[in-house]
Write a protein that holds these residues in place. Structure first.
Motif, PDB file in Angstrom:
ATOM      1  N   GLN A 160       0.842  -1.211   0.000  1.00 33.93           N
ATOM      2  CA  GLN A 160       0.000   0.000   0.000  1.00 33.93           C
ATOM      3  C   GLN A 160       0.873   1.256   0.000  1.00 33.93           C
ATOM      4  N   ASP A 161       2.169   1.071   0.213  1.00 29.42           N
ATOM      5  CA  ASP A 161       3.061   2.208   0.403  1.00 29.42           C
ATOM      6  C   ASP A 161       3.795   2.527  -0.913  1.00 29.42           C
ATOM      7  N   ALA A 162       3.290   3.551  -1.610  1.00 28.52           N
ATOM      8  CA  ALA A 162       3.836   3.886  -2.927  1.00 28.52           C
ATOM      9  C   ALA A 162       5.331   4.206  -2.857  1.00 28.52           C
ATOM     10  N   ASN A 163       5.763   4.826  -1.735  1.00 29.21           N
ATOM     11  CA  ASN A 163       7.192   5.168  -1.625  1.00 29.21           C
ATOM     12  C   ASN A 163       8.053   3.921  -1.544  1.00 29.21           C
ATOM     13  N   GLU A 164       7.550   2.951  -0.758  1.00 27.95           N
ATOM     14  CA  GLU A 164       8.332   1.713  -0.625  1.00 27.95           C
ATOM     15  C   GLU A 164       8.425   0.990  -1.976  1.00 27.95           C
ATOM     16  N   ILE A 165       7.322   0.974  -2.704  1.00 26.87           N
ATOM     17  CA  ILE A 165       7.337   0.295  -4.015  1.00 26.87           C
ATOM     18  C   ILE A 165       8.279   1.044  -4.973  1.00 26.87           C
ATOM     19  N   ALA A 166       8.236   2.377  -4.918  1.00 30.14           N
ATOM     20  CA  ALA A 166       9.129   3.157  -5.798  1.00 30.14           C
ATOM     21  C   ALA A 166      10.597   2.875  -5.445  1.00 30.14           C
ATOM     22  N   THR A 167      10.878   2.722  -4.139  1.00 29.71           N
ATOM     23  CA  THR A 167      12.258   2.435  -3.719  1.00 29.71           C
ATOM     24  C   THR A 167      12.695   1.057  -4.245  1.00 29.71           C
ATOM     25  N   ILE A 168      11.777   0.093  -4.160  1.00 25.93           N
ATOM     26  CA  ILE A 168      12.101  -1.251  -4.678  1.00 25.93           C
ATOM     27  C   ILE A 168      12.318  -1.178  -6.199  1.00 25.93           C
ATOM     28  N   ASN A 169      11.423  -0.480  -6.881  1.00 30.20           N
ATOM     29  CA  ASN A 169      11.540  -0.375  -8.345  1.00 30.20           C
ATOM     30  C   ASN A 169      12.883   0.212  -8.763  1.00 30.20           C
ATOM     31  N   ALA A 170      13.341   1.186  -7.968  1.00 33.55           N
ATOM     32  CA  ALA A 170      14.604   1.858  -8.320  1.00 33.55           C
ATOM     33  C   ALA A 170      15.811   0.918  -8.163  1.00 33.55           C
ATOM     34  N   LYS A 171      15.618  -0.194  -7.476  1.00 36.08           N
ATOM     35  CA  LYS A 171      16.750  -1.128  -7.281  1.00 36.08           C
ATOM     36  C   LYS A 171      16.897  -2.117  -8.439  1.00 36.08           C
ATOM     37  N   ILE A 172      15.913  -2.117  -9.346  1.00 34.75           N
ATOM     38  CA  ILE A 172      15.972  -3.108 -10.435  1.00 34.75           C
ATOM     39  C   ILE A 172      17.135  -2.821 -11.379  1.00 34.75           C
ATOM     40  N   GLU A 173      17.252  -1.561 -11.787  1.00 37.30           N
ATOM     41  CA  GLU A 173      18.254  -1.231 -12.800  1.00 37.30           C
ATOM     42  C   GLU A 173      19.674  -1.573 -12.344  1.00 37.30           C
ATOM     43  N   PRO A 174      20.079  -1.196 -11.099  1.00 39.61           N
ATOM     44  CA  PRO A 174      21.436  -1.573 -10.650  1.00 39.61           C
ATOM     45  C   PRO A 174      21.641  -3.095 -10.619  1.00 39.61           C
ATOM     46  N   MET A 175      20.560  -3.830 -10.328  1.00 35.93           N
ATOM     47  CA  MET A 175      20.682  -5.290 -10.303  1.00 35.93           C
ATOM     48  C   MET A 175      20.900  -5.805 -11.738  1.00 35.93           C
ATOM     49  N   LEU A 176      20.175  -5.219 -12.680  1.00 31.11           N
ATOM     50  CA  LEU A 176      20.337  -5.628 -14.076  1.00 31.11           C
ATOM     51  C   LEU A 176      21.729  -5.260 -14.598  1.00 31.11           C
ATOM     52  N   ALA A 177      22.261  -4.159 -14.066  1.00 32.96           N
ATOM     53  CA  ALA A 177      23.614  -3.748 -14.496  1.00 32.96           C
ATOM     54  C   ALA A 177      24.641  -4.814 -14.103  1.00 32.96           C
ATOM     55  N   GLN A 178      24.428  -5.439 -12.947  1.00 30.13           N
ATOM     56  CA  GLN A 178      25.349  -6.515 -12.532  1.00 30.13           C
ATOM     57  C   GLN A 178      25.257  -7.702 -13.486  1.00 30.13           C
ATOM     58  N   LEU A 179      24.013  -8.012 -13.890  1.00 28.74           N
ATOM     59  CA  LEU A 179      23.835  -9.124 -14.836  1.00 28.74           C
ATOM     60  C   LEU A 179      24.499  -8.778 -16.176  1.00 28.74           C
ATOM     61  N   GLU A 180      24.288  -7.537 -16.597  1.00 28.57           N
ATOM     62  CA  GLU A 180      24.852  -7.100 -17.876  1.00 28.57           C
ATOM     63  C   GLU A 180      26.374  -7.253 -17.888  1.00 28.57           C
ATOM     64  N   GLU A 181      26.988  -6.867 -16.777  1.00 29.16           N
ATOM     65  CA  GLU A 181      28.447  -6.931 -16.717  1.00 29.16           C
ATOM     66  C   GLU A 181      28.927  -8.382 -16.883  1.00 29.16           C
ATOM     67  N   GLN A 182      28.258  -9.282 -16.157  1.00 25.99           N
ATOM     68  CA  GLN A 182      28.637 -10.700 -16.253  1.00 25.99           C
ATOM     69  C   GLN A 182      28.377 -11.247 -17.651  1.00 25.99           C
ATOM     70  N   LEU A 183      27.200 -10.928 -18.180  1.00 26.99           N
ATOM     71  CA  LEU A 183      26.789 -11.540 -19.451  1.00 26.99           C
ATOM     72  C   LEU A 183      27.511 -10.942 -20.652  1.00 26.99           C
ATOM     73  N   SER A 184      28.185  -9.818 -20.431  1.00 29.70           N
ATOM     74  CA  SER A 184      28.992  -9.303 -21.540  1.00 29.70           C
ATOM     75  C   SER A 184      30.328 -10.058 -21.593  1.00 29.70           C
ATOM     76  N   GLN A 185      30.591 -10.874 -20.543  1.00 34.76           N
ATOM     77  CA  GLN A 185      31.833 -11.666 -20.543  1.00 34.76           C
ATOM     78  C   GLN A 185      31.600 -13.147 -20.815  1.00 34.76           C
ATOM     79  N   THR A 186      30.441 -13.659 -20.354  1.00 31.98           N
ATOM     80  CA  THR A 186      30.183 -15.093 -20.512  1.00 31.98           C
ATOM     81  C   THR A 186      28.751 -15.317 -21.018  1.00 31.98           C
ATOM     82  N   ASP A 187      28.535 -16.451 -21.667  1.00 30.71           N
ATOM     83  CA  ASP A 187      27.194 -16.743 -22.206  1.00 30.71           C
ATOM     84  C   ASP A 187      26.173 -16.957 -21.098  1.00 30.71           C
ATOM     85  N   TRP A 188      26.631 -17.588 -19.987  1.00 25.41           N
ATOM     86  CA  TRP A 188      25.721 -17.918 -18.896  1.00 25.41           C
ATOM     87  C   TRP A 188      26.240 -17.275 -17.619  1.00 25.41           C
TER      88      TRP A 188
END
Ligand SMILES: N[C@@H](CCC(=O)N[C@@H](CS)C(=O)NCC(=O)O)C(=O)O
Length: 264
Positions: free
Chosen positions: A161-189
């Motif tokens: 019910q807390d829009a701020n908390e959801i917005a804070t969680i949403n903002a954490k997605i991109e940095p998490m994807l950046a970690q995946l991107e870094e790994q996947l630009s080096q290896t297939d899996w």
């Protein structure tokens, strides 16, 4: 003999279904309807004290929690082996799975689904909060389990019910994807040259993020390696078997909708 208590369209169930499909294992299906709260019934709480899916039963042994279940399956059914043999890569697999587990996907999903789907899911959490004290009273021998579930559901309800908390969680997605991107630009899996349990877990999560309309984060060229990876995992037969065909039958959905909207 493998039996899986699961729910249609449940992210945690999909992780296990993917691993079962990768290993080509047959299993007996027990689909619970989360919209009619079958997961909160005493018989299921006795099996899985947290009242969540999935639960695996293997030759009478009960295994709960998707991260534990996928490791268990890989140990018991090592063909093909989905854990790297090198200790360093094993650690890497563990940390990719932990990174995913620590991310509050439940709050993210229930907070972000839009339209009727979002309304149904959020109302289901409110109903759980009303239902649990009744279940606790009717089943005093399960008081501890129902009390823990009630406290968890109350917090869950509060967060979504807390829009701020959801917005804070949403903002954490991109940095998490950046970690995946870094790994996947080096290896297939995620753990190098071969597909592992970490890839199965992240396949389910990335697919869910796409369904939640976070796919724009890799639709452009900001995460090209991740975008290519997603095409690769989606092309695997396990994706079709475990995720694309994972749709709740209409009769089950209608029973669920009746429960959510006509009773409290
Ligand atoms: N850590 C658990 C979480 C399981 C979980 O939260 N499952 C959800 C479905 S994806 C569920 O059963 N929700 C119903 C509820 O909590 O009442 C796992 O990975 O198995």
């Amino acid at each position: 003999m493998l039996e899986l208590y699961n729910a249609f369209d449940s992210l945690c169930s999909q992780k296990v279904k993917l691993v079962l499909a990768e290993k080509n294992l047959e299993w007996k299906n027990h689909s619970l309807n989360l919209l009619t709260f079958e997961n909160l019934q005493p018989s299921y709480i006795r099996l899985n004290p947290k009242g969540v899916v999935p639960t695996l039963i293997h030759d009478g042994k009960v295994v709960t929690d998707s991260a534990v279940i996928v490791r268990y399956l890989d140990k018991q059914f090592p063909h093909p082996l989905l854990t790297p043999t090198e200790p360093l890569l094993q650690e890497k697999m563990k940390s990719w799975i932990n990174l995913q587990n620590q991310f509050p996907m439940r709050e993210l999903m229930y907070g972000n689904y839009q339209g009727i789907e979002g309304a149904v899911l959020r109302r289901s959490v409110q109903i759980k909060q009303k239902l649990l004290p009744q279940l606790m009273q009717a089943n005093p021998e399960l008081k501890e389990q129902y009390e823990a579930k009630f406290n968890d559901v109350r917090q869950w309800n509060f967060s979504i019910q807390d829009a701020n908390e959801i917005a804070t969680i949403n903002a954490k997605i991109e940095p998490m994807l950046a970690q995946l991107e870094e790994q996947l630009s080096q290896t297939d899996w995620l753990c190098g040259a071969t597909y592992s349990l970490a890839d199965a877990v992240w396949t389910a999560v990335l697919n869910r993020l796409g369904e939640l309309k976070f796919g724009y984060l890799w639709a452009d060229d900001t995460h090209p390696a991740l975008k290519a990876y997603l095409s690769r995992v989606k092309a695997r037969p396990s994706f079709r078997k475990a995720i694309q065909s994972d749709k709740m039958p209409l009769s089950m959905l209608l029973t669920g909708l009746r429960r959510i909207f006509l009773s409290i």
